[in-house]
Design a protein around this motif. Sequence first.
Motif, mmCIF file in Angstrom:
data_model
loop_
_atom_site.group_PDB
_atom_site.id
_atom_site.type_symbol
_atom_site.label_atom_id
_atom_site.label_comp_id
_atom_site.label_asym_id
_atom_site.label_seq_id
_atom_site.Cartn_x
_atom_site.Cartn_y
_atom_site.Cartn_z
ATOM 1 N N SER A 62 -26.204 31.698 3.333
ATOM 2 C CA SER A 62 -25.108 31.772 2.367
ATOM 3 C C SER A 62 -24.759 33.223 2.028
ATOM 4 C CB SER A 62 -25.483 31.012 1.092
ATOM 5 O OG SER A 62 -24.527 31.217 0.091
ATOM 6 N N THR A 63 -25.766 34.048 1.852
ATOM 7 C CA THR A 63 -25.542 35.461 1.546
ATOM 8 C C THR A 63 -24.824 36.152 2.698
ATOM 9 O OG1 THR A 63 -27.523 35.515 0.164
ATOM 10 C CG2 THR A 63 -26.695 37.641 0.951
ATOM 11 N N ILE A 64 -25.298 35.923 3.904
ATOM 12 C CA ILE A 64 -24.714 36.578 5.073
ATOM 13 C C ILE A 64 -23.294 36.072 5.326
ATOM 14 C CG2 ILE A 64 -24.937 36.844 7.585
ATOM 15 C CD1 ILE A 64 -28.020 36.913 7.050
ATOM 16 N N THR A 65 -23.058 34.774 5.151
ATOM 17 C CA THR A 65 -21.717 34.211 5.316
ATOM 18 C C THR A 65 -20.754 34.823 4.304
ATOM 19 O OG1 THR A 65 -22.602 32.146 6.192
ATOM 20 C CG2 THR A 65 -20.374 32.072 5.286
ATOM 21 N N THR A 66 -21.184 34.936 3.070
ATOM 22 C CA THR A 66 -20.352 35.539 2.029
ATOM 23 C C THR A 66 -20.025 36.983 2.376
ATOM 24 O OG1 THR A 66 -21.333 34.085 0.364
ATOM 25 C CG2 THR A 66 -20.214 36.060 -0.445
ATOM 26 N N LEU A 67 -21.023 37.734 2.834
ATOM 27 C CA LEU A 67 -20.818 39.127 3.206
ATOM 28 C C LEU A 67 -19.835 39.239 4.367
ATOM 29 C CD1 LEU A 67 -21.515 42.111 2.865
ATOM 30 C CD2 LEU A 67 -23.623 41.700 4.149
ATOM 31 N N HIS A 68 -19.972 38.373 5.375
ATOM 32 C CA HIS A 68 -19.037 38.364 6.514
ATOM 33 C C HIS A 68 -17.608 38.138 6.032
ATOM 34 C CE1 HIS A 68 -21.130 38.564 10.387
ATOM 35 N NE2 HIS A 68 -22.144 37.941 9.814
ATOM 36 N N LYS A 69 -17.412 37.143 5.173
ATOM 37 C CA LYS A 69 -16.066 36.829 4.679
ATOM 38 C C LYS A 69 -15.465 38.010 3.927
ATOM 39 C CE LYS A 69 -16.679 31.856 4.342
ATOM 40 N NZ LYS A 69 -16.822 30.703 3.437
ATOM 41 N N LEU A 70 -16.268 38.667 3.111
ATOM 42 C CA LEU A 70 -15.774 39.809 2.354
ATOM 43 C C LEU A 70 -15.408 40.969 3.278
ATOM 44 C CD1 LEU A 70 -18.250 39.653 -0.636
ATOM 45 C CD2 LEU A 70 -15.777 39.309 -0.755
ATOM 46 N N LEU A 71 -16.214 41.211 4.288
ATOM 47 C CA LEU A 71 -15.906 42.292 5.225
ATOM 48 C C LEU A 71 -14.637 41.997 6.014
ATOM 49 C CD1 LEU A 71 -19.477 43.184 6.525
ATOM 50 C CD2 LEU A 71 -17.974 44.659 5.171
ATOM 51 N N LYS A 72 -14.436 40.751 6.406
ATOM 52 C CA LYS A 72 -13.221 40.384 7.148
ATOM 53 C C LYS A 72 -11.982 40.568 6.298
ATOM 54 C CE LYS A 72 -13.666 37.041 10.482
ATOM 55 N NZ LYS A 72 -13.783 35.648 10.934
ATOM 56 N N ALA A 73 -12.124 40.420 4.993
ATOM 57 C CA ALA A 73 -10.975 40.542 4.082
ATOM 58 C C ALA A 73 -10.614 41.989 3.782
ATOM 59 C CB ALA A 73 -11.270 39.808 2.777
#
Length: 70
Positions: free
Chosen positions: A54-65
């Motif tokens: 969950s932490t890594i998925t959230t971080l990925h989404k934020l970086l893509k944005a």
Amino acid sequence: GETGQPVEALQSMLALYGYGLEVTGVFDETTRLCVTAFQRHFRQEKVDGVADRSTITTLHKLLKALPALS
């Protein structure tokens, strides 16, 4: 105490997002504290300093944005 490429990738993503973190490939206390701070801000339902899915998925989404750097 984990080490290796997955830790380097995590550290790199946190650093890209603005956390002052050296990419060493070692999940040390500084890395744990950065993960904890990230969780407190972006994923409050479980703040434990563990870089789970969950932490890594959230971080990925934020970086893509983030806007693309020129």
